[in-house]
Design a protein around this motif. Structure first.
Motif, short mmCIF file in Angstrom:
data_model
loop_
_atom_site.label_atom_id
_atom_site.label_comp_id
_atom_site.label_asym_id
_atom_site.label_seq_id
_atom_site.Cartn_x
_atom_site.Cartn_y
_atom_site.Cartn_z
N MET A 1 -6.98 25.41 33.88
CA MET A 1 -7.18 27.02 33.62
C MET A 1 -5.97 27.28 32.50
O MET A 1 -6.31 28.06 31.62
N SER A 2 -4.93 26.86 32.66
CA SER A 2 -3.84 27.15 31.98
C SER A 2 -4.01 26.38 30.45
O SER A 2 -3.69 26.99 29.31
N PHE A 3 -4.59 25.32 30.37
CA PHE A 3 -4.72 24.63 29.27
C PHE A 3 -5.99 25.20 28.57
O PHE A 3 -5.91 25.62 27.33
N LEU A 4 -7.14 25.84 29.47
CA LEU A 4 -8.02 26.51 28.60
C LEU A 4 -7.41 28.12 28.00
O LEU A 4 -7.81 28.28 26.84
N LEU A 5 -6.50 28.49 28.56
CA LEU A 5 -5.78 29.92 28.14
C LEU A 5 -5.02 29.36 26.99
O LEU A 5 -5.20 30.08 25.98
N MET B 1 -5.61 27.17 24.93
CA MET B 1 -6.41 26.62 23.59
C MET B 1 -6.89 27.84 23.07
O MET B 1 -7.25 28.10 21.77
N VAL B 2 -7.49 28.77 23.89
CA VAL B 2 -7.67 30.29 23.48
C VAL B 2 -6.55 30.97 22.70
O VAL B 2 -6.96 31.59 21.54
N ALA B 3 -5.36 30.99 22.98
CA ALA B 3 -4.23 31.33 22.37
C ALA B 3 -3.97 30.81 21.03
O ALA B 3 -3.84 31.24 20.10
N ILE B 4 -4.06 29.48 20.91
CA ILE B 4 -3.98 28.71 19.73
C ILE B 4 -4.89 29.22 18.58
O ILE B 4 -4.96 29.33 17.43
N PHE B 5 -6.27 29.17 19.14
CA PHE B 5 -7.32 29.80 18.20
C PHE B 5 -7.06 30.95 17.71
O PHE B 5 -7.53 31.39 16.56
N ALA B 6 -6.78 31.98 18.77
CA ALA B 6 -6.36 33.46 18.21
C ALA B 6 -5.41 33.27 17.16
O ALA B 6 -5.53 34.10 16.21
N ILE B 7 -4.39 32.51 17.29
CA ILE B 7 -3.15 32.38 16.36
C ILE B 7 -3.81 31.91 15.20
O ILE B 7 -3.45 32.51 13.96
N MET B 8 -4.57 30.83 15.05
CA MET B 8 -5.19 30.30 13.78
C MET B 8 -6.21 31.42 13.12
O MET B 8 -6.21 31.63 11.85
N TRP B 9 -6.73 32.14 13.93
CA TRP B 9 -7.71 32.98 13.31
C TRP B 9 -6.83 34.27 12.63
O TRP B 9 -7.21 34.54 11.47
N PHE B 10 -5.72 34.72 13.11
CA PHE B 10 -5.11 35.82 12.56
C PHE B 10 -4.19 35.44 11.43
O PHE B 10 -3.82 36.16 10.52
#
Length: 109
Positions: free
Chosen positions: A17-21, A23-32
């Protein structure tokens, strides 16, 4: 002994679960920081290309400065005068910037 094995299995399942969280945070940072600014820049270029009129000073994709003389909307071609009496035909998609505003920005630096 079974308690230790069960406790170890419980902690391993929480790691997914923490790995998934993460990965979502990394994608959000890349998006912004990468994707969103690039999309905004492309939108600005598209709006500029759609607002070109004869007399506008432009810079082509090849770095040629000139003034728009005429626009052929059917063929999607712009005629750009690069020197007195020298007119070239450029695809509308390869005109990226307003030369008067880029020259102003270079003088301020």
């Amino acid at each position: 002994m079974t308690t230790i094995v069960l406790a170890a299995q419980a902690t391993q399942s929480g790691g997914g679960m923490s790995f998934l969280l993460m990965m979502v945070a990394i994608f959000a940072i890349m998006w912004f920081f990468m994707i969103r600014p690039q999309q905004k820049k492309q939108k600005e270029i598209r709006n500029f290309q759609n607002s070109i009129e004869p007399g506008t000073k432009v810079v082509t994709g090849g770095g040629i400065y000139g003034t728009v003389k005429s626009i052929d909307m059917a063929a999607n071609v712009i005629e750009v005068e690069i020197a007195r009496g020298v007119v070239i035909r450029v695809d509308r998609g390869y005109v990226f910037a307003d030369a008067s505003s880029s020259a102003m920005q270079n003088n301020q630096k």
